[in-house]
Design an enzyme around this catalytic site. Sequence first.
Site, mmCIF file in Angstrom:
data_model
loop_
_atom_site.group_PDB
_atom_site.id
_atom_site.type_symbol
_atom_site.label_atom_id
_atom_site.label_comp_id
_atom_site.label_asym_id
_atom_site.label_seq_id
_atom_site.Cartn_x
_atom_site.Cartn_y
_atom_site.Cartn_z
ATOM 1 N N HIS A 178 12.391 -7.858 -4.671
ATOM 2 C CA HIS A 178 11.558 -8.174 -4.490
ATOM 3 C C HIS A 178 10.790 -7.725 -5.783
ATOM 4 C CE1 HIS A 178 7.784 -9.852 -3.292
ATOM 5 N NE2 HIS A 178 9.134 -11.135 -2.409
ATOM 6 N N ASP A 300 9.031 -18.106 -0.349
ATOM 7 C CA ASP A 300 8.349 -17.174 -0.971
ATOM 8 C C ASP A 300 7.278 -17.696 0.449
ATOM 9 O OD1 ASP A 300 7.520 -15.257 -1.554
ATOM 10 O OD2 ASP A 300 6.479 -15.733 -3.975
HETATM 11 MN MN MN Z 1 8.363 -13.622 -2.591
#
Ligand code: MN
Length: 348
Positions: A178, A300
């Site tokens: 990430h 997200d």
């Molecule tokens: Mn993210």
Amino acid sequence: MTQASRGFLRIGTEEAFSFPGQANLLDEMARRPGEEMDLITWRRRLTPGGRDKVPELLDLDEGRIASMDANGIDIQLLSLTSPGVQMFDTETAVAIATEANDYLAAAIERHPTRYAGLASFAPQDPARAAKEMERAANQLRLHGFVVNSHTNGEYLDDPKYLPILEAAEALGKAIYIHPRCPPDIFARYYRDYGMWSALWAYQAETGLHGMRLIMSGVFDRFPNLKIVLGHMGEGIPYWLYRIDYMANVGKGINKPNAELLPSEYFKRNFLITTSGMNDPLVLDYAIKSLGADNIMFAIDYPYQETAEAVTFLDDAPISEADRRKIFETNATKLFGIDTSAAQGARVT
Ligand code: MN
């Protein structure tokens, strides 16, 4: 859309959470003077009127589930929000990663049909990281691992991190790389115009991490290691032709350590997710370039809007077979998510 007409689960694979152990420490660090880019990003929540996602990050119960229900999300694959434990000193990082994994496992236990999770580890201590990865996979039954790109300016291709890659491959669990802000030596170039985080630097930083792994040859040593990149592959898929071309032309210069072409590793060892990249043109390109088996849905959450992500993939002009792979089955296969109970309780 009704459950019968949909015919698949929607699983979001890059969904962030925090817990007091992490959030309080980052608050404390962000209150101190200092211009590290990740702390500037975190500090925004402490500024009156600033963008504050921490309340949503901390909510692993009613609020999050209500948002999932409202938008037809069946399962969130949760991961500790960026920068994870990677700005902490070694002892703190080891302790917070362990605590985060216990906290995550408890949340999954409260909502077993709605959550799955990626375990944190502290790269600052690779040997203990590997031990925690084993505990998280075997005892806590977490579904994979998350790392927020560099740790003190170092990347997972560094030989010191071999125990981490070895553990992931041996456990058969993927590492999701990430984004976080780049190492601070780059700060002067990214801070102008506010490009230090999601607008550009996250992608440049995390794409660099993926490329370092590819070029270093670690996938010759760990051919079954799976790496996940968000944001449709952090730019790499669009660049594959040129990377391969230069790797061929410049053998010995551009391709010092790896046996295969860069694109061969990318197609074999990487999966990408749609997080924060709700663009049907990019999806179409990714499917044609990598195949639908290598792409997973992600929102997200809570940084981007769930409704937009769902509408994007619901409406994308792709086959129903590919839609199901991307929304559900690629993730269940890669992460070993048991959906038998969720199938019965499918959100419509
Ligand atoms: Mn993210």
